[in-house]
Motif scaffolding. Structure first.
Motif, PDB file in Angstrom:
ATOM      1  N   TYR A   2       0.821  -1.209   0.000  1.00 38.19           N
ATOM      2  CA  TYR A   2       0.000   0.000   0.000  1.00 38.19           C
ATOM      3  C   TYR A   2       0.847   1.248   0.000  1.00 38.19           C
ATOM      4  CZ  TYR A   2       0.791   1.111   4.973  1.00 38.19           C
ATOM      5  OH  TYR A   2       1.351   1.472   6.169  1.00 38.19           O
ATOM      6  N   VAL A  40       0.289   5.671   1.074  1.00 39.62           N
ATOM      7  CA  VAL A  40      -0.543   6.768   1.552  1.00 39.62           C
ATOM      8  C   VAL A  40       0.134   8.066   1.130  1.00 39.62           C
ATOM      9  CG1 VAL A  40      -1.511   7.954   3.564  1.00 39.62           C
ATOM     10  CG2 VAL A  40      -1.299   5.459   3.584  1.00 39.62           C
ATOM     11  N   ARG A  94       8.101   4.321  -4.737  1.00 35.68           N
ATOM     12  CA  ARG A  94       8.148   3.353  -3.637  1.00 35.68           C
ATOM     13  C   ARG A  94       7.145   2.224  -3.853  1.00 35.68           C
ATOM     14  NH1 ARG A  94       7.412   5.553   2.327  1.00 35.68           N
ATOM     15  NH2 ARG A  94       5.263   5.699   1.616  1.00 35.68           N
ATOM     16  N   LYS A 144       6.482  -1.853   1.934  1.00 38.19           N
ATOM     17  CA  LYS A 144       5.267  -1.273   2.542  1.00 38.19           C
ATOM     18  C   LYS A 144       4.093  -2.242   2.405  1.00 38.19           C
ATOM     19  CE  LYS A 144       3.204   3.303   3.168  1.00 38.19           C
ATOM     20  NZ  LYS A 144       3.297   3.281   4.622  1.00 38.19           N
ATOM     21  N   GLU A 202      11.930   3.053  14.027  1.00 40.00           N
ATOM     22  CA  GLU A 202      11.046   4.120  13.514  1.00 40.00           C
ATOM     23  C   GLU A 202       9.760   4.065  14.321  1.00 40.00           C
ATOM     24  OE1 GLU A 202       9.764   3.212   9.476  1.00 40.00           O
ATOM     25  OE2 GLU A 202       9.900   1.074   9.890  1.00 40.00           O
ATOM     26  N   ALA A 250       5.508   3.498  14.600  1.00 44.95           N
ATOM     27  CA  ALA A 250       4.599   2.490  14.057  1.00 44.95           C
ATOM     28  C   ALA A 250       4.099   2.886  12.664  1.00 44.95           C
ATOM     29  CB  ALA A 250       3.422   2.289  15.010  1.00 44.95           C
ATOM     30  N   SER A 251       3.977   4.189  12.404  1.00 46.93           N
ATOM     31  CA  SER A 251       3.592   4.631  11.048  1.00 46.93           C
ATOM     32  C   SER A 251       4.292   5.928  10.670  1.00 46.93           C
ATOM     33  CB  SER A 251       2.076   4.782  10.940  1.00 46.93           C
ATOM     34  OG  SER A 251       1.632   5.846  11.746  1.00 46.93           O
ATOM     35  N   THR A 252       5.481   6.143  11.232  1.00 48.19           N
ATOM     36  CA  THR A 252       6.233   7.385  10.977  1.00 48.19           C
ATOM     37  C   THR A 252       7.721   7.104  11.086  1.00 48.19           C
ATOM     38  OG1 THR A 252       6.138   7.906  13.346  1.00 48.19           O
ATOM     39  CG2 THR A 252       4.436   8.907  11.965  1.00 48.19           C
ATOM     40  N   ASN A 253       8.560   7.957  10.522  1.00 45.58           N
ATOM     41  CA  ASN A 253      10.005   7.870  10.763  1.00 45.58           C
ATOM     42  C   ASN A 253      10.371   8.730  11.981  1.00 45.58           C
ATOM     43  OD1 ASN A 253      10.145   7.509   7.368  1.00 45.58           O
ATOM     44  ND2 ASN A 253      11.323   6.121   8.645  1.00 45.58           N
ATOM     45  N   LEU A 300      11.078   1.610   7.020  1.00 50.51           N
ATOM     46  CA  LEU A 300      10.458   2.010   5.751  1.00 50.51           C
ATOM     47  C   LEU A 300      11.192   3.241   5.213  1.00 50.51           C
ATOM     48  CD1 LEU A 300       7.844   1.302   4.017  1.00 50.51           C
ATOM     49  CD2 LEU A 300       7.043   3.503   4.871  1.00 50.51           C
ATOM     50  N   GLY A 317      10.828   6.307   4.201  1.00 51.59           N
ATOM     51  CA  GLY A 317       9.740   7.289   4.174  1.00 51.59           C
ATOM     52  C   GLY A 317       9.927   8.299   3.055  1.00 51.59           C
ATOM     53  N   VAL A 318       8.849   8.603   2.381  1.00 50.15           N
ATOM     54  CA  VAL A 318       8.909   9.611   1.324  1.00 50.15           C
ATOM     55  C   VAL A 318       9.161  10.982   1.949  1.00 50.15           C
ATOM     56  CG1 VAL A 318       7.492  10.847  -0.363  1.00 50.15           C
ATOM     57  CG2 VAL A 318       7.550   8.342  -0.360  1.00 50.15           C
ATOM     58  N   THR A 319       8.488  11.268   3.059  1.00 51.10           N
ATOM     59  CA  THR A 319       8.692  12.555   3.731  1.00 51.10           C
ATOM     60  C   THR A 319      10.150  12.674   4.174  1.00 51.10           C
ATOM     61  OG1 THR A 319       6.468  12.160   4.562  1.00 51.10           O
ATOM     62  CG2 THR A 319       7.610  14.088   5.418  1.00 51.10           C
ATOM     63  N   SER A 334       5.835  11.819   8.415  1.00 51.40           N
ATOM     64  CA  SER A 334       5.049  10.918   7.566  1.00 51.40           C
ATOM     65  C   SER A 334       4.186  11.754   6.645  1.00 51.40           C
ATOM     66  CB  SER A 334       4.162   9.982   8.392  1.00 51.40           C
ATOM     67  OG  SER A 334       2.992  10.656   8.774  1.00 51.40           O
ATOM     68  N   ALA A 335       3.616  11.076   5.671  1.00 49.82           N
ATOM     69  CA  ALA A 335       2.740  11.762   4.719  1.00 49.82           C
ATOM     70  C   ALA A 335       1.516  12.347   5.406  1.00 49.82           C
ATOM     71  CB  ALA A 335       2.296  10.781   3.633  1.00 49.82           C
TER      72      ALA A 335
HETATM   73  N1  PDD Z   1       2.792   5.372   7.138  1.00 48.55           N
HETATM   74  N2  PDD Z   1       7.424   4.230   8.750  1.00 48.55           N
HETATM   75  C1  PDD Z   1       6.321   3.482   8.708  1.00 48.55           C
HETATM   76  C2  PDD Z   1       6.319   2.153   9.366  1.00 48.55           C
HETATM   77  C3  PDD Z   1       5.175   3.956   8.029  1.00 48.55           C
HETATM   78  O1  PDD Z   1       4.082   3.193   7.965  1.00 48.55           O
HETATM   79  C4  PDD Z   1       5.217   5.236   7.421  1.00 48.55           C
HETATM   80  C5  PDD Z   1       4.033   5.790   6.661  1.00 48.55           C
HETATM   81  C6  PDD Z   1       6.397   6.002   7.519  1.00 48.55           C
HETATM   82  C7  PDD Z   1       6.529   7.347   6.888  1.00 48.55           C
HETATM   83  O2  PDD Z   1       6.574   7.255   5.486  1.00 48.55           O
HETATM   84  P1  PDD Z   1       6.025   8.431   4.553  1.00 48.55           P
HETATM   85  O3  PDD Z   1       6.829   9.641   4.898  1.00 48.55           O
HETATM   86  O4  PDD Z   1       6.284   7.942   3.209  1.00 48.55           O
HETATM   87  O5  PDD Z   1       4.571   8.625   4.863  1.00 48.55           O
HETATM   88  C8  PDD Z   1       7.483   5.448   8.178  1.00 48.55           C
HETATM   89  C9  PDD Z   1       1.604   5.742   6.424  1.00 48.55           C
HETATM   90  C10 PDD Z   1       1.342   7.211   6.463  1.00 48.55           C
HETATM   91  C11 PDD Z   1       0.455   4.913   6.937  1.00 48.55           C
HETATM   92  O6  PDD Z   1       0.681   3.729   7.185  1.00 48.55           O
HETATM   93  O7  PDD Z   1      -0.659   5.415   7.071  1.00 48.55           O
END
Ligand code: PDD
Length: 295
Positions: free
Chosen positions: A43, A45, A62, A159, A192, A194-197, A217, A219-221, A256-257
């Motif tokens: 996936y 986001v 990615r 991802k 990192e 759970a959903s962010t760097n 991950l 991260g794009v951000t 994160s995004a």
């Molecule tokens: N999560 N690390 C993890 C484990 C993530 O799931 C994410 C993004 C990031 C940050 O990556 P990016 O900058 O590309 O958003 C780092 C998304 C937002 C989500 O699962 O909703």
């Protein structure tokens, strides 16, 4: 709090499922979809600001890479995919929000090995608005994180939709009144969120984030911040840091995004710096916002 389930989505929302734009309510995939039964899917986001997708190309890069790592191709040409993504933003009338996109290996009789005759992949998308004021509040006041052992698999650079360890840690965080859980490897280093760097600023004002590997991950951000910082002459060190180092840091933040660079002012109950968002976090956020073209 309002009760919300998929079957009671706000009126007018549109979902994309395999070539069709459908009412969000009731939109679904086949019961034997491999993403649903086996977590065999990828996936992405991406943020939406002012009705425009943020960092569209790196998210597609990615997606392509994650798919390649699990032996899949992009579900359609990139240009066509972009048209669908933008159409989703338009049809859902999202000004500021998020686009969710998932590609699964498709629907096929359940069996663990990847099928020889690969079915048509399943491509789904949703788009939704985000609460802009809640985001601004996080930037103004910062958020708290807790730490948890990193219990994920060894290919966190992919991802995948397999997010159970992430969501268990995130739920612990929310129960503890924190926004995020920072995951910690067996040697005490933060991988990192759970959903962010995860990022810190050390005593010498060095901005630090873990180097890329299979452990986190990409991260794009994170990537866009590194590029923007380099262009602005703001040095950033890519290295591991421990929880102990983070607790003594001048500043901490996460990216994160869903929220660009959000200040972290508390880790496991300990105030970071003076407990207020710091100047380097603000600078990084501003550099990112300028480069990504968001407010
Ligand atoms: N999560 N690390 C993890 C484990 C993530 O799931 C994410 C993004 C990031 C940050 O990556 P990016 O900058 O590309 O958003 C780092 C998304 C937002 C989500 O699962 O909703």
């Amino acid at each position: 709090m309002k009760k919300w389930t998929a079957s009671r989505a706000p009126a007018g929302r549109v979902a994309y499922v395999n070539g069709r734009y459908l009412p969000h309510t009731g939109a679904g995939v086949h019961i034997e979809d491999r993403s649903l039964q086996l977590g065999d899917g990828i996936y992405e986001v991406a943020g939406i600001s002012n009705g425009r997708l943020i960092d569209e190309e790196p998210h597609l890069d990615r997606l392509e890479r994650s798919l390649r790592e699990i032996g899949m191709a992009m579900p359609m040409e990139r240009a066509a995919l972009k048209l669908v993504m933008r159409e989703m933003v338009r049809r859902n009338r999202v000004r500021d929000g998020l686009l969710y996109m998932q590609v699964s290996r498709g629907a096929v009789r359940r069996d663990h090995p990847i099928p020889d005759i690969v079915p048509r992949p399943t491509l789904i998308m949703t788009a939704r608005a985000q609460d802009v004021e809640a985001g601004r509040k996080k930037l103004r006041e910062g958020i708290a994180v807790i730490t948890r052992p990193d219990q994920r698999w060894a290919r966190r650079d992919i991802k995948t939709v397999q997010l159970l360890p992430n969501l268990l840690a995130k739920t612990d965080a929310r129960k503890a009144g924190a926004y995020e859980a920072w995951l910690v490897d067996g040697e005490g280093f933060v991988t990192e969120g759970a959903s962010t760097n995860a990022w810190i600023v050390d005593a010498d004002n060095h901005v630090i984030t873990r180097q890329l590997s299979h452990d986190i991950l990409p991260g794009v951000t994170r990537r866009v911040i590194l590029e923007a910082a380099a262009a602005a002459g703001q040095p950033i060190a890519e290295r591991k840091f421990t929880v102990a180092e983070a607790l003594k840091a001048r500043e901490a933040f996460l990216t994160s995004a869903t929220g660009a660079a959000i200040p972290v002012v508390k880790i496991d109950g300990t105030l970071i710096g003076d407990g207020m968002p710091g100047p380097l976090t603000r600078r990084v956020h501003m550099l990112y916002a300028q480069k990504a073209g968001i407010e």
